[in-house]
Enzyme design. Structure first.
Site, short mmCIF file in Angstrom:
data_model
loop_
_atom_site.label_atom_id
_atom_site.label_comp_id
_atom_site.label_asym_id
_atom_site.label_seq_id
_atom_site.Cartn_x
_atom_site.Cartn_y
_atom_site.Cartn_z
N THR A 1 35.79 34.55 34.96
CA THR A 1 35.05 35.77 35.35
C THR A 1 35.48 36.97 34.50
O THR A 1 34.65 37.79 34.10
CB THR A 1 35.31 36.07 36.84
OG1 THR A 1 34.92 34.93 37.60
CG2 THR A 1 34.54 37.28 37.32
N HIS B 1 33.81 36.89 31.21
CA HIS B 1 32.44 37.43 31.28
C HIS B 1 32.48 38.96 31.24
O HIS B 1 31.65 39.60 30.58
CB HIS B 1 31.74 36.99 32.57
CG HIS B 1 31.35 35.54 32.58
ND1 HIS B 1 30.27 35.06 31.85
CD2 HIS B 1 31.88 34.47 33.21
CE1 HIS B 1 30.17 33.76 32.05
NE2 HIS B 1 31.14 33.37 32.86
#
Ligand code: ZN
Length: 345
Positions: free
Chosen positions: A44, A47
């Site tokens: 995450t 990202h």
């Protein structure tokens, strides 16, 4: 006293994170303040670093990032009971609402109003983290800070792996990222018979084999059917865990499942992917979507298993001081690492 802290923040709407000083958060009556010792870098966070479409529409610019952490309680709100200053802890990074049907039924992980630290709310890539006391998970002495810092992703692995009974079962895991590898270790720990993990990245498969007793299969070079033959499996895998988000991997999994097999899906396919539903219907397959960790049942089980010999240490392949965070993100982005842990001192 402390009024200024180091953080890794998403200061600009572009690629990267920035080391910034911020005021130490003030603790509300139901919160604690945690001095962060170690943090894990998550997919995450990559990202968010890359500032892809998902990150750009989800993460507010200026946010302190990070959600995988271990540290020590240094301050306690006036309503908080049962926690003490000096207590080592990790914690659930999903901040739940208390109003929804599921939340009021005690299924906190299914609350639709959940907000994530380091994604929607100020995160753990900081010297200090404010967290609701409710979310704190105390760490026993046997679990050190670097394992404490990866309990969030280990929790994803445990939640996925314990979705279905694995005792004596043949298990297929597609995707040998750190969570897939840890799920393999959990499947092994709880008594699966064969655990096969697939990927097309040989480095990750080699890491899987170093972490746990698993059969790594590079599906770019090797046929899964042959592997099943060599293991003398007759009817396919009983339980599948899809950890890659790859359409090809899911198809392969469905193809190789036993009639009535069960699949837990943690991998997130990009957009709307074509799925051969008739195959799934005729094979009478159950598919369960998995999100986060069960609060706090997954934490309980995971800590119990770690105390009882579950060993995932080798999934941590790189350790950096926080000042060298760029090196940590670089090795993560290369796809050649397992878990990367940052040390906050
Ligand atoms: Zn994570």
């Amino acid at each position: 006293m402390r009024n200024d802290m180091k953080t890794l923040a998403k200061s600009k709407p572009e690629v990267g994170l920035w080391l910034e000083h911020r005021p130490v958060p003030e603790v509300g009556p139901d919160d604690v303040l945690i001095r962060i010792r170690k943090t894990g870098i998550c997919g995450t966070d990559i990202h968010i670093w890359n500032w892809d479409d998902w990150a750009a529409k989800t993460v507010p610019v200026g946010l302190v990032t990070g959600h995988e952490f271990a540290g020590e309680i240094v301050e306690i709100g006036r309503n908080v009971e049962g926690l003490a200053i000096g207590q080592r802890c990790s914690g659930e990074g999903h901040l739940i609402g208390k109003q929804s049907r599921q939340s009021r039924a005690g299924k906190f992980h299914l609350d639709p109003a959940t907000r994530g630290i380091g994604v929607n709310e100020q995160g753990a890539f900081a010297e200090y983290l404010r967290l609701p006391a409710f979310n704190v998970v105390p760490l026993p002495d046997e679990i050190d800070d670097e394992i404490g810092a990866i309990l969030d992703p280990l929790g994803n692995a445990v939640h996925t792996a314990l979705s279905f009974d694995l005792v004596g079962e043949d298990v297929l895991i597609t995707g040998a990222g750190p969570i897939g590898i840890m799920a393999a270790a959990v499947a092994r720990h709880v008594g699966a018979r064969h655990v096969v993990i697939t990927d097309i990245n040989q480095d990750r498969l080699d890491l899987a084999a170093r972490v746990t007793d698993v059969v790594p299969v590079n599906v770019a070079k090797q046929d899964l059917r042959e592997v099943e033959g060599a293991l003398r499996m007759k009817e396919g895998f009983d339980v599948g865990m899809e950890m890659s988000g790859s359409q090809v991997a899911l198809d392969q999994m469905v193809e190789n499942m036993v009639m009535g097999g069960r699949i837990a899906m943690l991998g997130i396919p990009p957009g709307k992917s074509p799925v051969d539903w008739s195959r799934i219907v005729f094979k009478a397959i159950t598919i369960k979507g998995v999100y986060g960790r069960e609060i706090f049942e997954t934490w309980y089980k995971m800590i119990a298993m770690l105390e009882n010999g579950l060993d995932v240490r080798r999934v941590i392949t790189h350790r950096f001081k926080v000042d060298d965070f760029r090196d940590g993100f670089e090795v993560m982005r290369s796809g050649k690492s397992g878990k990367v842990v940052l040390d906050w001192g």
